[in-house]
Design a protein around this motif. Sequence first.
Motif, PDB file in Angstrom:
ATOM      1  N   ALA A 131       1.106  -0.991  -0.549  1.00 60.69           N
ATOM      2  CA  ALA A 131       0.026   0.172  -0.154  1.00 60.69           C
ATOM      3  C   ALA A 131       0.984   1.053  -0.334  1.00 60.69           C
ATOM      4  N   ILE A 135       1.992   1.830  -3.873  1.00 61.69           N
ATOM      5  CA  ILE A 135       1.407   2.509  -3.956  1.00 61.69           C
ATOM      6  C   ILE A 135       1.298   3.848  -4.124  1.00 61.69           C
ATOM      7  N   VAL A 136       1.217   4.415  -2.813  1.00 56.56           N
ATOM      8  CA  VAL A 136       0.623   5.792  -2.637  1.00 56.56           C
ATOM      9  C   VAL A 136       1.796   6.172  -2.570  1.00 56.56           C
ATOM     10  N   SER A 166       3.832   5.969  -5.326  1.00 55.45           N
ATOM     11  CA  SER A 166       4.142   6.115  -7.049  1.00 55.45           C
ATOM     12  C   SER A 166       2.731   6.585  -7.854  1.00 55.45           C
ATOM     13  N   TYR A 167       1.398   6.743  -7.047  1.00 58.40           N
ATOM     14  CA  TYR A 167       0.867   7.392  -7.986  1.00 58.40           C
ATOM     15  C   TYR A 167       0.136   8.796  -8.207  1.00 58.40           C
ATOM     16  N   PRO A 168       1.303   9.598  -7.475  1.00 63.16           N
ATOM     17  CA  PRO A 168       1.537  10.726  -8.442  1.00 63.16           C
ATOM     18  C   PRO A 168       2.888  11.323  -9.581  1.00 63.16           C
ATOM     19  N   TYR A 207       2.271   8.605 -11.185  1.00 69.52           N
ATOM     20  CA  TYR A 207       1.420   7.802 -12.515  1.00 69.52           C
ATOM     21  C   TYR A 207       0.267   8.937 -13.042  1.00 69.52           C
ATOM     22  N   LYS A 208      -0.445   9.884 -11.924  1.00 70.30           N
ATOM     23  CA  LYS A 208      -0.955  10.870 -12.201  1.00 70.30           C
ATOM     24  C   LYS A 208      -0.562  11.644 -13.457  1.00 70.30           C
ATOM     25  N   ARG A 209       0.509  12.635 -13.093  1.00 68.02           N
ATOM     26  CA  ARG A 209       1.756  13.561 -13.222  1.00 68.02           C
ATOM     27  C   ARG A 209       1.623  12.523 -14.993  1.00 68.02           C
ATOM     28  N   SER A 210       1.827  11.682 -15.137  1.00 68.31           N
ATOM     29  CA  SER A 210       2.712  10.472 -16.799  1.00 68.31           C
ATOM     30  C   SER A 210       1.407  11.058 -17.536  1.00 68.31           C
TER      31      SER A 210
END
Length: 136
Positions: A24, A27-28, A30-32, A34-37
């Motif tokens: 978890a 995931i938390v 790496s999310y920013p 992922y969203k930025r890409s």
Amino acid sequence: MRHPARHQSGFGLLEVLVVMGVGALIIVLSYPGYKRSGLMEKAQSLKLELGQIDVALIQATRELQAPPGVWLTFEQYAKFLPPGCRLQRTGLDPFGQAYGPQRAGSKPSVPAKASEALQGMLPEGFWGTFPSGGDL
């Protein structure tokens, strides 16, 4: 007679919870990125579409003999977009906003909603000659 103690194989509850917690956390964290890409991908698509609209406007202005500054509807310049492209089919930018009328003889501008969503994420000069923050 005593039975010898059996050694149980497998993971205990605490070990499973630790592994789930680490997963978890990954995931938390790496999310920013992922969203930025995803936003960068939309920005690249938008820039490409603005280039396509620019070329289509030049061709539509010439074909319709429209004087500079006249508003051309999407339907008027859409037929000069690359045949079958997503932009020609939908008329929507990558953020889901409709491309509207454009001025003949002017560069199309980056839509205000897209400019706002991408604020602070793009390198200086990313949009090149396209004005940023205008309404389509």
